[in-house]
Design a protein around this motif. Structure first.
Motif, PDB file in Angstrom:
ATOM      1  N   HIS A  31      -2.048  -5.724  -0.611  1.00 34.40           N
ATOM      2  CA  HIS A  31      -2.316  -6.775   0.371  1.00 34.40           C
ATOM      3  C   HIS A  31      -2.571  -6.187   1.752  1.00 34.40           C
ATOM      4  O   HIS A  31      -3.452  -6.655   2.481  1.00 34.40           O
ATOM      5  CB  HIS A  31      -1.152  -7.763   0.431  1.00 34.40           C
ATOM      6  CG  HIS A  31      -1.078  -8.660  -0.755  1.00 34.40           C
ATOM      7  ND1 HIS A  31       0.018  -9.462  -0.992  1.00 34.40           N
ATOM      8  CD2 HIS A  31      -1.930  -8.901  -1.781  1.00 34.40           C
ATOM      9  CE1 HIS A  31      -0.176 -10.150  -2.098  1.00 34.40           C
ATOM     10  NE2 HIS A  31      -1.355  -9.834  -2.597  1.00 34.40           N
ATOM     11  N   ARG A  32      -1.808  -5.176   2.159  1.00 28.79           N
ATOM     12  CA  ARG A  32      -1.997  -4.565   3.482  1.00 28.79           C
ATOM     13  C   ARG A  32      -3.409  -4.005   3.602  1.00 28.79           C
ATOM     14  O   ARG A  32      -4.019  -4.051   4.671  1.00 28.79           O
ATOM     15  CB  ARG A  32      -0.989  -3.435   3.735  1.00 28.79           C
ATOM     16  CG  ARG A  32       0.480  -3.810   3.795  1.00 28.79           C
ATOM     17  CD  ARG A  32       0.949  -4.645   4.970  1.00 28.79           C
ATOM     18  NE  ARG A  32       0.777  -6.062   4.910  1.00 28.79           N
ATOM     19  CZ  ARG A  32       1.364  -6.932   4.082  1.00 28.79           C
ATOM     20  NH1 ARG A  32       2.170  -6.543   3.148  1.00 28.79           N
ATOM     21  NH2 ARG A  32       1.133  -8.227   4.164  1.00 28.79           N
ATOM     22  N   HIS A  33      -3.937  -3.468   2.510  1.00 31.39           N
ATOM     23  CA  HIS A  33      -5.294  -2.923   2.533  1.00 31.39           C
ATOM     24  C   HIS A  33      -6.304  -4.028   2.845  1.00 31.39           C
ATOM     25  O   HIS A  33      -7.183  -3.850   3.699  1.00 31.39           O
ATOM     26  CB  HIS A  33      -5.601  -2.268   1.181  1.00 31.39           C
ATOM     27  CG  HIS A  33      -6.949  -1.646   1.099  1.00 31.39           C
ATOM     28  ND1 HIS A  33      -7.261  -0.468   1.728  1.00 31.39           N
ATOM     29  CD2 HIS A  33      -8.078  -2.047   0.472  1.00 31.39           C
ATOM     30  CE1 HIS A  33      -8.525  -0.163   1.491  1.00 31.39           C
ATOM     31  NE2 HIS A  33      -9.040  -1.104   0.729  1.00 31.39           N
ATOM     32  N   TYR A  34      -6.186  -5.166   2.186  1.00 32.73           N
ATOM     33  CA  TYR A  34      -7.091  -6.284   2.444  1.00 32.73           C
ATOM     34  C   TYR A  34      -6.924  -6.807   3.867  1.00 32.73           C
ATOM     35  O   TYR A  34      -7.912  -7.111   4.540  1.00 32.73           O
ATOM     36  CB  TYR A  34      -6.865  -7.418   1.442  1.00 32.73           C
ATOM     37  CG  TYR A  34      -7.291  -7.072   0.044  1.00 32.73           C
ATOM     38  CD1 TYR A  34      -8.615  -6.757  -0.247  1.00 32.73           C
ATOM     39  CD2 TYR A  34      -6.377  -7.043  -0.992  1.00 32.73           C
ATOM     40  CE1 TYR A  34      -9.010  -6.429  -1.537  1.00 32.73           C
ATOM     41  CE2 TYR A  34      -6.764  -6.715  -2.280  1.00 32.73           C
ATOM     42  CZ  TYR A  34      -8.081  -6.405  -2.544  1.00 32.73           C
ATOM     43  OH  TYR A  34      -8.465  -6.086  -3.807  1.00 32.73           O
ATOM     44  N   LEU A  35      -5.695  -6.922   4.327  1.00 32.76           N
ATOM     45  CA  LEU A  35      -5.454  -7.421   5.681  1.00 32.76           C
ATOM     46  C   LEU A  35      -6.013  -6.467   6.734  1.00 32.76           C
ATOM     47  O   LEU A  35      -6.514  -6.908   7.779  1.00 32.76           O
ATOM     48  CB  LEU A  35      -3.963  -7.677   5.898  1.00 32.76           C
ATOM     49  CG  LEU A  35      -3.377  -8.828   5.073  1.00 32.76           C
ATOM     50  CD1 LEU A  35      -1.865  -8.873   5.226  1.00 32.76           C
ATOM     51  CD2 LEU A  35      -4.006 -10.164   5.460  1.00 32.76           C
ATOM     52  N   LYS A  36      -5.949  -5.184   6.459  1.00 37.50           N
ATOM     53  CA  LYS A  36      -6.518  -4.197   7.379  1.00 37.50           C
ATOM     54  C   LYS A  36      -8.030  -4.398   7.500  1.00 37.50           C
ATOM     55  O   LYS A  36      -8.591  -4.348   8.593  1.00 37.50           O
ATOM     56  CB  LYS A  36      -6.205  -2.787   6.878  1.00 37.50           C
ATOM     57  CG  LYS A  36      -6.741  -1.676   7.745  1.00 37.50           C
ATOM     58  CD  LYS A  36      -6.375  -0.324   7.152  1.00 37.50           C
ATOM     59  CE  LYS A  36      -7.063   0.791   7.886  1.00 37.50           C
ATOM     60  NZ  LYS A  36      -6.807   2.093   7.255  1.00 37.50           N
ATOM     61  N   ASP A  37      -8.689  -4.635   6.386  1.00 31.58           N
ATOM     62  CA  ASP A  37     -10.128  -4.864   6.426  1.00 31.58           C
ATOM     63  C   ASP A  37     -10.473  -6.174   7.130  1.00 31.58           C
ATOM     64  O   ASP A  37     -11.461  -6.244   7.862  1.00 31.58           O
ATOM     65  CB  ASP A  37     -10.727  -4.833   5.026  1.00 31.58           C
ATOM     66  CG  ASP A  37     -10.835  -3.412   4.498  1.00 31.58           C
ATOM     67  OD1 ASP A  37     -11.056  -2.495   5.305  1.00 31.58           O
ATOM     68  OD2 ASP A  37     -10.679  -3.225   3.280  1.00 31.58           O
ATOM     69  N   LEU A  38      -9.673  -7.202   6.921  1.00 30.15           N
ATOM     70  CA  LEU A  38      -9.899  -8.457   7.644  1.00 30.15           C
ATOM     71  C   LEU A  38      -9.746  -8.229   9.147  1.00 30.15           C
ATOM     72  O   LEU A  38     -10.527  -8.756   9.946  1.00 30.15           O
ATOM     73  CB  LEU A  38      -8.932  -9.539   7.167  1.00 30.15           C
ATOM     74  CG  LEU A  38      -9.214 -10.134   5.786  1.00 30.15           C
ATOM     75  CD1 LEU A  38      -8.060 -11.026   5.347  1.00 30.15           C
ATOM     76  CD2 LEU A  38     -10.518 -10.906   5.774  1.00 30.15           C
ATOM     77  N   ALA A  39      -8.753  -7.450   9.530  1.00 28.09           N
ATOM     78  CA  ALA A  39      -8.546  -7.159  10.953  1.00 28.09           C
ATOM     79  C   ALA A  39      -9.726  -6.386  11.529  1.00 28.09           C
ATOM     80  O   ALA A  39     -10.146  -6.628  12.667  1.00 28.09           O
ATOM     81  CB  ALA A  39      -7.246  -6.370  11.147  1.00 28.09           C
ATOM     82  N   ARG A  40     -10.286  -5.480  10.746  1.00 29.32           N
ATOM     83  CA  ARG A  40     -11.445  -4.710  11.210  1.00 29.32           C
ATOM     84  C   ARG A  40     -12.633  -5.644  11.447  1.00 29.32           C
ATOM     85  O   ARG A  40     -13.325  -5.536  12.451  1.00 29.32           O
ATOM     86  CB  ARG A  40     -11.802  -3.644  10.170  1.00 29.32           C
ATOM     87  CG  ARG A  40     -12.933  -2.732  10.619  1.00 29.32           C
ATOM     88  CD  ARG A  40     -13.271  -1.671   9.578  1.00 29.32           C
ATOM     89  NE  ARG A  40     -12.161  -0.765   9.386  1.00 29.32           N
ATOM     90  CZ  ARG A  40     -11.637  -0.463   8.182  1.00 29.32           C
ATOM     91  NH1 ARG A  40     -12.126  -0.987   7.098  1.00 29.32           N
ATOM     92  NH2 ARG A  40     -10.629   0.374   8.088  1.00 29.32           N
ATOM     93  N   ILE A  41     -12.848  -6.567  10.534  1.00 28.60           N
ATOM     94  CA  ILE A  41     -13.947  -7.517  10.697  1.00 28.60           C
ATOM     95  C   ILE A  41     -13.694  -8.417  11.908  1.00 28.60           C
ATOM     96  O   ILE A  41     -14.604  -8.714  12.680  1.00 28.60           O
ATOM     97  CB  ILE A  41     -14.158  -8.331   9.406  1.00 28.60           C
ATOM     98  CG1 ILE A  41     -14.660  -7.398   8.289  1.00 28.60           C
ATOM     99  CG2 ILE A  41     -15.149  -9.469   9.631  1.00 28.60           C
ATOM    100  CD1 ILE A  41     -14.630  -8.008   6.910  1.00 28.60           C
ATOM    101  N   ALA A  42     -12.433  -8.823  12.119  1.00 28.40           N
ATOM    102  CA  ALA A  42     -12.096  -9.653  13.279  1.00 28.40           C
ATOM    103  C   ALA A  42     -12.392  -8.911  14.584  1.00 28.40           C
ATOM    104  O   ALA A  42     -12.879  -9.515  15.556  1.00 28.40           O
ATOM    105  CB  ALA A  42     -10.630 -10.067  13.223  1.00 28.40           C
TER     106      ALA A  42
END
Length: 181
Positions: A31-42
């Protein structure tokens, strides 16, 4: 939307070992991996809002992030994230959840039912985001960007809440019921 106040209570599991908690930690790391990518897109979207990057460049920037190289075939704004989250949920739906339904207690099965319902909410947002992102990449405009950003922000909020609940509710159950992740 997801209503965190009406989620089922956490299962009561006795004498859970540290080894049994390892599966829950593994899920949390994914989950942290996916959240990191979402943060990068944000962050990229914030650059566009600040006028530092034109909306037409967003797809190019997103498709050159670390994870996006693995999912470049998705090809649209946030497309790899939509695809990755769909894949993640499909793995849960086709493997983890059926195992929990078979092996888990009634409390765990109730949680799985709730998580499946939340997956539907996430997937509805993913579809909306994919459609908005496609429109933005075809004809970039401030209005299209604003709509895409609003859907993306809603998705991030829902995914963060869902991941937290899933990790908390299944942290011990995954190991106790020997679920393959």
């Amino acid at each position: 939307m997801i209503d965190p106040d009406n989620r089922p209570p956490l299962p009561q599991l006795d004498k859970v070992t540290d080894d049994q908690r390892q599966a829950g930690r593994h899920l949390a790391a994914i989950h942290r991996h996916y959240l990191k990518d979402l943060a990068r897109i944000a962050q990229i979207m914030a650059r566009i809002e600040a006028g530092k990057t034109p909306p037409a460049d967003l797809a190019h920037i997103v498709l050159h992030t670390e994870m996006a190289q693995n999912f470049a075939a998705a090809g649209t704004l946030c497309g790899q994230q939509c695809w990755a989250l769909t894949m993640h949920h499909n793995i849960e739906e086709q493997s983890i959840f059926p195992q929990l339904q078979t092996r888990g207690s009634k409390a765990v099965r109730t949680i799985v039912d709730r998580l499946r319902a939340e997956h539907e909410v996430v997937h509805a947002l993913l579809k909306r985001l994919a459609k908005a992102a496609e429109g933005l990449t075809e004809t970039p405009s401030a209005k299209d960007f604003s709509e895409t950003r609003a859907i993306f922000d809603q998705l991030v909020t829902v995914v963060q809440s869902h991941f937290h609940f899933e990790e908390t509710a299944l942290a011990e159950a995954l190991g106790v019921y020997q679920i393959d992740i």
